[in-house]
Scaffold this motif. Structure first.
Motif, mmCIF file in Angstrom:
data_model
loop_
_atom_site.group_PDB
_atom_site.id
_atom_site.type_symbol
_atom_site.label_atom_id
_atom_site.label_comp_id
_atom_site.label_asym_id
_atom_site.label_seq_id
_atom_site.Cartn_x
_atom_site.Cartn_y
_atom_site.Cartn_z
ATOM 1 N N THR A 9 -11.127 10.574 11.429
ATOM 2 C CA THR A 9 -10.322 11.546 12.152
ATOM 3 C C THR A 9 -10.528 11.350 13.647
ATOM 4 O OG1 THR A 9 -12.082 13.178 12.136
ATOM 5 C CG2 THR A 9 -10.534 13.244 10.303
ATOM 6 N N SER A 10 -9.568 11.807 14.445
ATOM 7 C CA SER A 10 -9.703 11.673 15.900
ATOM 8 C C SER A 10 -10.626 12.736 16.477
ATOM 9 C CB SER A 10 -8.331 11.750 16.568
ATOM 10 O OG SER A 10 -7.733 12.992 16.291
ATOM 11 N N ARG A 11 -10.719 13.863 15.802
ATOM 12 C CA ARG A 11 -11.610 14.934 16.255
ATOM 13 C C ARG A 11 -12.804 15.019 15.324
ATOM 14 N NH1 ARG A 11 -6.497 17.960 16.385
ATOM 15 N NH2 ARG A 11 -5.706 17.733 18.482
ATOM 16 N N GLY A 12 -13.973 14.758 15.844
ATOM 17 C CA GLY A 12 -15.176 14.865 15.040
ATOM 18 C C GLY A 12 -15.575 13.581 14.343
ATOM 19 N N SER A 13 -14.703 12.587 14.296
ATOM 20 C CA SER A 13 -14.964 11.290 13.670
ATOM 21 C C SER A 13 -15.467 11.411 12.238
ATOM 22 C CB SER A 13 -15.957 10.490 14.511
ATOM 23 O OG SER A 13 -15.395 10.191 15.756
ATOM 24 N N TRP A 14 -14.768 12.188 11.431
ATOM 25 C CA TRP A 14 -15.085 12.296 10.010
ATOM 26 C C TRP A 14 -14.471 11.113 9.275
ATOM 27 C CZ3 TRP A 14 -18.109 15.985 7.817
ATOM 28 C CH2 TRP A 14 -18.414 17.091 8.600
ATOM 29 N N PHE A 15 -15.229 10.527 8.362
ATOM 30 C CA PHE A 15 -14.692 9.444 7.549
ATOM 31 C C PHE A 15 -13.835 10.045 6.443
ATOM 32 C CE2 PHE A 15 -18.242 7.242 9.442
ATOM 33 C CZ PHE A 15 -17.718 5.980 9.674
ATOM 34 N N VAL A 16 -12.573 9.639 6.408
ATOM 35 C CA VAL A 16 -11.656 10.165 5.400
ATOM 36 C C VAL A 16 -11.165 9.089 4.448
ATOM 37 C CG1 VAL A 16 -10.911 12.159 6.738
ATOM 38 C CG2 VAL A 16 -9.731 9.980 7.026
ATOM 39 N N GLY A 17 -11.571 7.839 4.659
ATOM 40 C CA GLY A 17 -11.182 6.772 3.754
ATOM 41 C C GLY A 17 -11.847 5.470 4.120
ATOM 42 N N ALA A 18 -12.197 4.710 3.106
ATOM 43 C CA ALA A 18 -12.765 3.374 3.302
ATOM 44 C C ALA A 18 -12.374 2.527 2.105
ATOM 45 C CB ALA A 18 -14.277 3.439 3.436
ATOM 46 N N GLN A 19 -11.949 1.316 2.380
ATOM 47 C CA GLN A 19 -11.476 0.449 1.321
ATOM 48 C C GLN A 19 -11.808 -0.999 1.656
ATOM 49 O OE1 GLN A 19 -7.345 1.186 0.755
ATOM 50 N NE2 GLN A 19 -7.451 0.857 -1.438
ATOM 51 N N VAL A 20 -12.195 -1.781 0.654
ATOM 52 C CA VAL A 20 -12.521 -3.188 0.858
ATOM 53 C C VAL A 20 -11.349 -4.033 0.363
ATOM 54 C CG1 VAL A 20 -13.711 -3.427 -1.361
ATOM 55 C CG2 VAL A 20 -14.252 -4.969 0.483
ATOM 56 N N PHE A 21 -11.049 -5.098 1.112
ATOM 57 C CA PHE A 21 -9.981 -6.024 0.759
ATOM 58 C C PHE A 21 -10.575 -7.417 0.689
ATOM 59 C CE2 PHE A 21 -7.882 -2.533 2.965
ATOM 60 C CZ PHE A 21 -6.915 -2.186 2.055
ATOM 61 N N HIS A 22 -10.589 -7.991 -0.510
ATOM 62 C CA HIS A 22 -11.144 -9.323 -0.668
ATOM 63 C C HIS A 22 -10.128 -10.364 -0.214
ATOM 64 C CE1 HIS A 22 -14.783 -8.023 -2.609
ATOM 65 N NE2 HIS A 22 -14.050 -7.191 -3.345
ATOM 66 N N GLY A 23 -10.632 -11.518 0.145
ATOM 67 C CA GLY A 23 -9.778 -12.533 0.744
ATOM 68 C C GLY A 23 -9.717 -12.266 2.235
ATOM 69 N N ASN A 24 -8.648 -12.673 2.847
ATOM 70 C CA ASN A 24 -8.484 -12.433 4.284
ATOM 71 C C ASN A 24 -7.064 -11.957 4.554
ATOM 72 O OD1 ASN A 24 -8.934 -12.319 6.991
ATOM 73 N ND2 ASN A 24 -9.011 -14.514 7.314
ATOM 74 N N PRO A 25 -6.711 -10.729 4.113
ATOM 75 C CA PRO A 25 -5.346 -10.260 4.349
ATOM 76 C C PRO A 25 -5.129 -9.899 5.821
ATOM 77 C CG PRO A 25 -6.621 -8.516 3.377
ATOM 78 C CD PRO A 25 -7.505 -9.733 3.412
ATOM 79 N N TYR A 26 -3.887 -9.942 6.233
ATOM 80 C CA TYR A 26 -3.512 -9.515 7.579
ATOM 81 C C TYR A 26 -3.729 -8.017 7.689
ATOM 82 C CZ TYR A 26 -0.509 -8.470 11.548
ATOM 83 O OH TYR A 26 -0.022 -8.010 12.738
ATOM 84 N N ASP A 27 -4.254 -7.550 8.816
ATOM 85 C CA ASP A 27 -4.587 -6.137 8.997
ATOM 86 C C ASP A 27 -3.385 -5.224 8.750
ATOM 87 O OD1 ASP A 27 -7.178 -6.739 9.590
ATOM 88 O OD2 ASP A 27 -6.949 -6.544 11.752
ATOM 89 N N GLY A 28 -2.232 -5.623 9.231
ATOM 90 C CA GLY A 28 -1.043 -4.789 9.088
ATOM 91 C C GLY A 28 -0.625 -4.581 7.649
ATOM 92 N N HIS A 29 -0.963 -5.521 6.765
ATOM 93 C CA HIS A 29 -0.595 -5.383 5.361
ATOM 94 C C HIS A 29 -1.547 -4.459 4.600
ATOM 95 C CE1 HIS A 29 1.487 -9.542 5.773
ATOM 96 N NE2 HIS A 29 2.185 -8.564 6.309
ATOM 97 N N THR A 30 -2.655 -4.075 5.213
ATOM 98 C CA THR A 30 -3.597 -3.169 4.554
ATOM 99 C C THR A 30 -3.343 -1.709 4.921
ATOM 100 O OG1 THR A 30 -5.214 -3.346 6.344
ATOM 101 C CG2 THR A 30 -5.362 -4.958 4.567
ATOM 102 N N LEU A 31 -2.466 -1.471 5.886
ATOM 103 C CA LEU A 31 -2.250 -0.117 6.404
ATOM 104 C C LEU A 31 -1.680 0.821 5.351
ATOM 105 C CD1 LEU A 31 -2.380 1.755 8.842
ATOM 106 C CD2 LEU A 31 -0.095 0.970 9.471
ATOM 107 N N SER A 32 -0.693 0.383 4.587
ATOM 108 C CA SER A 32 -0.061 1.278 3.614
ATOM 109 C C SER A 32 -1.036 1.679 2.510
ATOM 110 C CB SER A 32 1.184 0.616 3.018
ATOM 111 O OG SER A 32 0.837 -0.602 2.405
ATOM 112 N N LYS A 33 -1.907 0.761 2.063
ATOM 113 C CA LYS A 33 -2.891 1.099 1.027
ATOM 114 C C LYS A 33 -3.942 2.069 1.564
ATOM 115 C CE LYS A 33 -2.391 -3.219 -1.459
ATOM 116 N NZ LYS A 33 -3.025 -4.475 -1.859
ATOM 117 N N THR A 34 -4.351 1.876 2.809
ATOM 118 C CA THR A 34 -5.338 2.774 3.402
ATOM 119 C C THR A 34 -4.752 4.169 3.598
ATOM 120 O OG1 THR A 34 -6.324 0.897 4.536
ATOM 121 C CG2 THR A 34 -6.901 3.074 5.350
ATOM 122 N N LEU A 35 -3.509 4.249 4.068
ATOM 123 C CA LEU A 35 -2.871 5.554 4.254
ATOM 124 C C LEU A 35 -2.634 6.247 2.919
ATOM 125 C CD1 LEU A 35 -0.367 4.889 7.158
ATOM 126 C CD2 LEU A 35 -2.544 6.084 7.225
#
Length: 149
Positions: free
Chosen positions: A79-105
Motif C-alpha cells: 500500500t502507499s500509506r503504511g507500506s502494508w504488504f497486500v500481495g506477493a507472487q513468484v514467477f518462474h522463468g524470466n517473464p517481462y514485468d508488464g506481463h505479471t501485472l494482471s496476475k498480481t492485481l
C-alpha cells in the motif's frame, strides 16, 4: 578442472545406480538432479545452477557491473500509506514485468480489495493490463509523486 569434476560425477552416479537399484526418495531426487548436471551443456537453456534449489534460474540484468542474478522473479504489492504488504507472487522463468501485472492485481483484488490506483516502476512500461484500475507508470524525474496523485 571442470572436465575432471564431470568425470568424477559420472563415476559417482554410475556407482550409486549399481549399488542401490531402488534408492530412497531423497536420494532419487538428488540423483535426478545430478544426472541433469552431468548431461547439461554450455548452450542448454534449463541448466541447474544450484543442487539444493534446482528451480533457480539465471536472470540477465543488462547492466555492466552486475550482468546476471540467480533466483526467481517476484512481484510484491504494497500500500502507499503504511507500506502494508497486500500481495506477493513468484514467477518462474524470466517473464517481462508488464506481463505479471494482471496476475498480481488479481491476487490483490482477491486478498484485500480492488485498488483505485496502481503505481509501478519503469519496468512495467507497455503492460498488457486492461481493467478498471488506473495504472500510473513512474517517470524519470526528481522529487516525489505529486500529492494530487
Amino acid at each position: 578442472c571442470t572436465r575432471k569434476l564431470r568425470t568424477y560425477l559420472g563415476r559417482v552416479i554410475r556407482d550409486i545406480e549399481r549399488k542401490c537399484p531402488n534408492p530412497h526418495e531423497d536420494l532419487r531426487s538428488l540423483l535426478e538432479t545430478s544426472k541433469r548436471i552431468f548431461s547439461q551443456q554450455r548452450k542448454d537453456r534449463n541448466k541447474v545452477y544450484s543442487v539444493h534449489e534446482p528451480a533457480v534460474g539465471c536472470i540477465s540484468k543488462g547492466k555492466a557491473h552486475k550482468r546476471y542474478e540467480f533466483g526467481a522473479k517476484v512481484s510484491v504489492a504494497t500500500t502507499s500509506r503504511g507500506s502494508w504488504f497486500v500481495g506477493a507472487q513468484v514467477f518462474h522463468g524470466n517473464p517481462y514485468d508488464g506481463h505479471t501485472l494482471s496476475k498480481t492485481l488479481a491476487q490483490v483484488t482477491k486478498l484485500v480489495q480492488s485498488p483505485e490506483y496502481v503505481f509501478v516502476d519503469q519496468g512495467y512500461r507497455g503492460h498488457d493490463y486492461t481493467g478498471e484500475i488506473e495504472v500510473h507508470v513512474d517517470k524519470r524525474r526528481r522529487g516525489r509523486t505529486p500529492k494530487r496523485i
